[in-house]
Design an enzyme around this catalytic site. Structure first.
Site: not given
Ligand code: NOJ
Length: 556
Positions: A105, A205, A255, A327-328
């Site tokens: 990541d 990210d 992302e 995970h989000d």
């Molecule tokens: C996206 C990540 O997947 C998430 O878990 C994170 O809180 C935010 N970006 C900030 O880095």
């Protein structure tokens, strides 16, 4: 072999299946209740048995853990909770020994406020003062009206420097100033350091937030138009690609917030800035209303529209990443399927959908056994900063009641749903740890766990294995063109994939109802290659009667 005459634009990362590991919640080897890298090493044979090709590891770097590692204090060291650099080397080696690659990541929109760069920047050290976005002013009035993705203003006042700093996420995640060439160079060096250690790429990210409009003006709707896909984003990403991955055979997954398929071409198509694929959010909105907390019934026609756009726009040039959870997000089966009576059927249906679209499937840990959302009857169970902020605002600012208003929303949408420990078996704490887990274990672990799933030939786990084998053996799964069937059908998502003479017909019932669908192009002797129910044959009138969450894939 393929049945088409055209040479395929093959890439290993197009043919791969990615497995996402959230290390805190995967496997704890030392009894401190937190998953760690040696714990992952203990499970590499599991990953091998499942048949995945790539592991994407969520952040394991030095961090105060304000956002579970997305607040990095040192990009080139491992957080002691997770282990050591030696442990990480062992993990890489053990994965590679089993032909599994590793991607890391990359979190470079922001650092932790405990990163040395920020510490020196807040002290006004001339070398670092411009590494972040600082603004003079009065402590009562933020420099603009931008809002943080985690709620509240995107600015915090720093008493030491006596100035405001920008953070699009938590106040402990200050945004790096990408206009500063020194910042960019530091990041490129750090990326090359990891690549030289033998990794196979990065998941990047929120990478389309790194450029902000000059002058940081006020905006509408939280200011997103000034930092989502900002003015220099293509230059910065293009430069980063040139300086790091351009001559290496690796995969890069950006992302990106607020990107549609057309815009995605600028990042992943020929002549774009050179990324392999994007994690976008468009289909994550098909069941939400005014914001992510407002869960609505799934709008299947909207899902078809969005997926279709991405399938067509990137078909000739570019590539898709296919995911239904991470995970989000809450658990895919709870959200898009049914985590009650039809948990098995709907998890298999969603897997069928995911593995038969054009793109690289990303499995989030636990999806392969149909792990579900959890319960939050006690606010003490909340761990995630985003959920905590939401609960606080809801209780304090809007005067809501926890049990009535907040709890049901968290149980539908909180990120913590995805972060409960991996359920390995039916022993205490689901076999995740010998200690006290950092977040509660889902109460259904005695039924939903890896040991039980592997022992049952009809399980979701074995179904995933079957889909992976099919995908590996048939190019049409990976490279075939996509064409929708019966676009307006409100409950069934059906499509055709074609590659030369090869053809797949995919039928997915997204609901508990028992709809019919006419499949006019289905040959009487088509082969049923996978299904989540026993199927009797093809009716003469080509009208299929589907059972709840039924999925079928025919090849002809
Ligand atoms: C996206 C990540 O997947 C998430 O878990 C994170 O809180 C935010 N970006 C900030 O880095």
């Amino acid at each position: 072999m393929t049945a088409t005459d055209e040479p395929l634009d093959r890439e290993w990362w197009k043919e791969a299946v990615v497995y996402q590991i959230y290390p805190r919640s995967f496997n704890d080897s030392d009894g401190d209740g937190i998953g760690d890298i040696p714990g992952i090493v203990e499970k590499v044979d599991y990953l091998d048995a499942l048949g995945v090709d790539v592991v994407w590891l969520n952040p394991v770097y030095e961090s105060p853990m304000a956002d579970n590692g997305y607040d990095i204090a040192d990009y080139q060291s491992i957080h002691p909770e997770f282990g050591t650099m030696d442990d990480w080397e062992t993990l890489l080696e053990e994965l590679n020994n089993r032909d599994i690659r590793l991607i890391m990541d990359l979190v470079v929109n922001h650092t932790s406020d405990e990163h040395e760069w920020f510490q020196r920047s807040r002290q006004g050290d001339p070398e670092y003062e411009d590494y972040y976005y600082w603004r003079e002013g009065e402590p009562e009035e933020p420099p603009n009206n931008w809002e943080s993705f985690f709620g509240g203003p995107a600015w915090s006042w720093d008493d030491e420097r006596e100035a405001w700093y920008l953070h699009l996420f938590d106040e402990k995640q200050p945004d790096l100033n990408w206009r500063n060439p020194d910042v960019r160079e530091e990041i490129h060096d750090m990326m090359n350091w990891w690549l030289d250690h033998g990794i196979d790429g990065f998941r990047m990210d929120v990478i389309n937030l790194i450029s902000k409009t000059e002058g940081l003006p006020d905006g509408e709707h939280g200011g997103g138009e000034h930092f989502i896909g900002g003015p220099q984003v293509l230059d910065y990403i293009g430069e980063m690609v040139d300086e790091t991955v351009a001559d290496r055979d690796v995969m890069t997954v950006g992302e990106m917030v607020g990107v549609d398929a057309e815009r995605a071409r600028e990042y992943v198509a020929e002549g774009g800035c050179g990324l392999s694929m994007l994690i976008h959010f468009e289909h994550m909105g098909v069941d939400t209303g005014h914001d992510k907390w407002d869960l609505q019934e799934l709008d299947l026609l909207e899902l078809k529209r969005i997926i279709g756009e991405w399938q067509h726009t990137l078909a000739e040039d570019g590539w898709n990443c296919i995911y239904l959870g991470n995970h989000d997000q809450p658990r895919g089966v709870s959200r898009f399927g049914d985590d009650g009576e039809y948990r098995e059927e709907s998890a298999k249906m969603l897997a069928t959908f995911q593995f038969t679209l054009q793109g690289t499937p990303f499995i989030f840990q636990g999806e392969e056994i149909g792990m579900t959302n959890t319960t939050f009857e006690d606010p003490e169970k909340i761990r995630d900063v985003e959920a905590q902020n939401f609960a606080e605002m809801s209780l304090a600012d809007w005067g809501d009641d926890y049990a009535e208003d907040v709890q049901p929303i968290l149980e539908d949408m909180s990120r913590d749903n995805a972060r409960t420990p991996m359920q390995w078996d039916d022993t205490e704490h689901a076999g995740f740890t010998d200690g006290e887990p950092w977040i509660h274990v889902n109460e259904n672990y005695d039924e939903v766990n890896v040991a039980a799933a592997r022992a049952d030939e009809d399980s979701i786990w074995h179904y995933y294995r079957e889909l992976m084998d099919l995908r590996e053996e048939n190019d049409v799964f990976v490279y075939g063109d996509y064409e929708i069937i019966d676009r307006e059908h409100p409950e069934v998502y059906a499509y055709r994939r074609t590659l030369g003479e090869e053809e797949l017909l995919v039928v997915c019932n997204f609901f508990e109802n028992e709809p019919q669908i006419e499949m006019a192009n289905l040959d009487a002797d088509a082969e049923l290659v996978v299904s989540n129910y026993d199927v009797d044959g093809i009716p003469g009138d080509k009208v299929l009667d589907l059972r709840p969450y039924e999925a079928r894939v025919y090849r002809q």
